[in-house]
Scaffold this motif. Structure first.
Motif, mmCIF file in Angstrom:
data_model
loop_
_atom_site.group_PDB
_atom_site.id
_atom_site.type_symbol
_atom_site.label_atom_id
_atom_site.label_comp_id
_atom_site.label_asym_id
_atom_site.label_seq_id
_atom_site.Cartn_x
_atom_site.Cartn_y
_atom_site.Cartn_z
ATOM 1 N N GLY B 207 0.817 -1.210 0.000
ATOM 2 C CA GLY B 207 0.000 0.000 0.000
ATOM 3 C C GLY B 207 0.853 1.263 0.000
ATOM 4 N N ARG B 216 -4.882 6.087 4.379
ATOM 5 C CA ARG B 216 -5.551 5.437 3.251
ATOM 6 C C ARG B 216 -5.251 3.949 3.216
ATOM 7 N NH1 ARG B 216 -5.308 9.186 -1.990
ATOM 8 N NH2 ARG B 216 -7.516 8.733 -2.232
ATOM 9 N N ARG B 220 -8.335 1.616 2.997
ATOM 10 C CA ARG B 220 -8.518 0.896 1.742
ATOM 11 C C ARG B 220 -8.011 -0.541 1.787
ATOM 12 N NH1 ARG B 220 -9.399 4.016 -2.822
ATOM 13 N NH2 ARG B 220 -9.490 1.974 -3.803
ATOM 14 N N VAL B 221 -7.085 -0.820 2.686
ATOM 15 C CA VAL B 221 -6.496 -2.163 2.708
ATOM 16 C C VAL B 221 -6.817 -2.895 4.014
ATOM 17 C CG1 VAL B 221 -4.370 -3.506 2.537
ATOM 18 C CG2 VAL B 221 -4.624 -1.403 1.192
ATOM 19 N N PRO B 224 -11.021 -3.180 5.110
ATOM 20 C CA PRO B 224 -11.794 -4.158 4.331
ATOM 21 C C PRO B 224 -11.373 -5.598 4.612
ATOM 22 C CG PRO B 224 -10.968 -2.404 2.906
ATOM 23 C CD PRO B 224 -10.336 -2.205 4.243
ATOM 24 N N ALA B 303 -15.602 -4.117 -2.323
ATOM 25 C CA ALA B 303 -15.232 -2.857 -1.683
ATOM 26 C C ALA B 303 -15.940 -1.747 -2.444
ATOM 27 C CB ALA B 303 -13.730 -2.668 -1.759
#
Lengths: 355, 306
Positions: B207, B216, B220-221, B224, B303
């Protein structure tokens, strides 16, 4: 180097792991410059520091001392997400909750590129690695080779200044590895991006690289083209690590070196004192034992390998030697064990090594 | 269909029958142990209240009526029972707030434990579970000791000169909230820890490498991928919070009731078993509704776009 500003450069990079006396010197004053558009390989056994150097360039490790420059700019203090450098991880590290397409577009999204550009670039990258048909699959529905391609496309999509590849082919089987080697060369050619490739596989390094840096024990031993490294290894380690080699010790007496057996070998350049010599097995020729310049040896074993035969021999003082004798169609077979033969190095085969 | 196909079908049918037979004991336990009592509670809710507690015939909708409404004693006009609504509302918001607080505190805690070396991880987990060894009531009284006017928190703040007179926390909703967050925190930490433990930390580097900031990467990683743990933790905290009884009783005082206390009141002093039973069924329905909603919201594994 020929290029005025190297794409990426390490200046006397030192990396210590641990504290005080227990500290391990993973990188010991490593300096190297990689030219723009070059395919540069860091080659060495595991634990030699090659991956640490790569991680210093990516920003996952901070050098204890020294500097990392990207396009002439010092980026030593910048976090990984500010460096225009992308990594293809050994484990691929694909995001399992995202589709192939979402994986590939991740970097562009984080860079805040316009939606249309993200879509176009992602499409182009998927086509480049021939995964258009798999765009909506999850990584776990792909084969190892396909995952590898996704990892490549993901790292190439943001058009980094330098692409770092950390043993990316080690998880693939031999056939796939050969295919991906060619694929990588093609991708590098098509994108023009500078590749820094880490591997412990000397064959892979020789086949793919413009230049190779051989590392051992945290130090960079030799940098040069595959030919340079193979034909003129600088140290005994490099000679041993790259391909097979015969190492002999002797006493230099001007243009020749006297071996413990009393025989002499011609040197490429005159010198004096004790020397370590290297001769590649395929640069040895079988000769009559009485021939001038040939070393007398006894055959101890032979293995037929198709294109050639690998011959094991012993010199008069007991030194073990290996010679590769090319197969000749309809020709005679290699001498049987116990045969006395002469071993003659071809011209320029003898190399003097630094210890 | 071929003969082989038919034979296969017959075998499958036989397997299904044997399956039912084998699971009969479990089904019986479920029927007697779970469905039975629920039916009894439901039956109570539609009977008439007895003079001194208990229930009697005939059937009556009065219990259910009183969950939300009241009848004026003089002119029989019907109006919403605001006191009951307030209790229901307090139960829901306190439970949601407890879930939120335990998540915010639990995520870093679970992350910390999951990123310790293998050897020390067991110790940290052990420390997290220590409070479970102590009776809930005693732990709740301990919280009381901390937050009461002459308690540790207030004396500390007074000593530091941050406040001039003690803050009244005890016997307010805040006291209940603090108490529940404290009691239910481990229930959030443990499933989060299990999820983070399975998370591949190498994805963090991937990431960062792809220009994502820490925030983020988290959003985002990490989030989720640990969602199963988040869902489990939230359910484990929200549901017992909604039915909490001891904590609001001790820390909230007699007046800041949650639905659990209110139900107890009906079966005790209130001597209104039908109302208590109706409230109990209501609580069950709310919990089931919340569960279904939560699963519906979090189910699509895709997602979402930002």
């Amino acid at each position: 180097m020929s290029s005025p500003v190297p794409a990426v450069e390490a200046r006397s990079v030192v990396k210590l792991f641990g504290q005080g006396n227990a500290a391990v010197r993973a990188l010991d004053e490593v300096s190297v410059a990689v030219a723009a558009g070059e395919f540069f390989t860091l080659l060495g056994p595991s634990g030699c520091g090659k991956t640490t150097l790569l991680r210093c360039i990516a920003g996952f490790e901070t050098p204890t001392d020294g500097a990392i420059l990207l396009g002439g700019r010092d980026i030593t203090a910048e976090p990984p997400n500010r460096r225009r450098v992308n990594t293809v991880f050994q484990s691929y590290a694909l995001f399992p909750h995202l589709t192939v397409r979402e994986n590939v577009s991740f970097g562009l999204e984080m860079l805040g590129r316009p939606r249309a550009e993200i879509r176009d670039t992602t499409d182009r990258m998927l086509a480049l690695v021939q995964l258009d048909a798999m765009a909506d699959r999850r990584p776990d529905a792909l084969s190892g080779g396909q995952q590898q391609r996704v990892a490549l496309a993901r790292a190439l999509a943001p058009a980094p200044e330098v692409l770092l590849l950390d043993e990316p082919l080690s998880a693939l089987d031999l056939k796939l590895r050969k295919e991906m080697q060619a694929e990588l060369k093609r991708l590098q050619h098509e994108t023009g991006i500078t590749f820094v490739f880490v591997t412990h596989d000397q064959e892979e390094a020789l086949a793919m690289s413009d230049r190779i840096g051989v590392m051992s024990g945290g130090r960079l031993l030799q940098v040069g083209s595959p030919r340079d490294i193979y034909d003129r290894p600088a140290t005994r380690f490099v000679a041993d690590f790259i391909g097979e080699t015969n190492v002999l010790s002797g006493m230099a007496e001007g243009a020749v070196a006297r071996l413990p057996t009393g025989e002499t070998l011609a040197l490429p350049a005159a010198c004096s004192g004790p020397v370590t010599l290297a001769v590649r097995p395929e640069q040895l020729r079988l000769a009559p034992p009485w021939e001038d310049g040939a070393l007398r040896a006894t055959v101890t074993g032979a293995t037929y390998l198709g294109t050639d035969s690998r011959l094991r021999l012993r010199l008069a003082d007991g030194t073990e030697m290996v010679a590769r004798i090319p197969s000749v169609p309809g020709g005679e077979s290699v001498p049987a064990p116990g045969t006395e033969v002469g071993l003659a190095p071809v011209r320029g085969a003898v190399q003097v090594l630094a210890e | 269909m071929s003969a082989a196909g038919l034979a296969e079908q017959a075998r499958a049918a036989r397997r299904a029958r044997t399956g039912w037979l084998l699971s009969a004991p479990a089904l019986l336990v479920l029927l007697v142990g779970a469905a039975g009592p629920l039916l009894i509670v439901f039956a109570y809710s539609v009977l008439t209240r007895g003079e001194y507690g208990g229930v009697q015939l005939p059937l009556s909708g009065e219990g259910w009526f009183r969950v939300l409404f009241q009848r004026d004693i003089f002119d029989d006009t019907i109006s919403l029972n605001t006191a009951h609504l307030a209790i229901l509302w307090r139960s829901v918001w306190l439970s949601l707030a407890t879930t939120a607080i335990t998540f915010v505190l639990g995520l870093p805690t679970a992350w910390f434990i999951a990123t310790r070396p293998e050897r020390t991880r067991a110790l940290w987990l052990f420390l997290i579970t220590i409070p479970f060894w102590t009776n809930l009531l005693i732990r709740t009284f301990a919280v009381m000791e901390v937050i009461r006017n002459e308690g540790i928190l207030n004396s500390l703040l007074l000593r530091l000169g941050l406040i001039e007179r003690p803050i009244q926390i005890l016997f307010t909703d805040w006291a209940t909230l603090i108490g529940m967050a404290y009691v239910y925190l481990p229930l959030m930490v443990l499933p989060l820890y299990a999820a983070i433990d399975r998370f591949d930390m190498r994805l963090l580097e991937a990431g960062y490498d792809l220009y994502a900031s820490r925030w983020r990467v988290l959003r985002r990683v990490v989030l989720p991928l640990i969602r199963p743990g988040i869902v489990a933790g939230c359910i484990l905290v929200f549901i017992p919070s909604l039915g909490a009884y001891v904590t609001p009783r001790v820390l909230g005082g007699g007046t800041n009731m949650m639905i659990g206390n209110f139900i107890e009141l009906q079966f005790g002093q209130g001597r209104n078993w039908p109302l208590g039973a109706a409230l109990a069924v209501t609580l069950l329905v709310v919990v089931m509704g919340a569960l279904l909603l939560y699963l519906r919201v979090t189910q699509p594994a895709r997602a979402r776009d930002e």
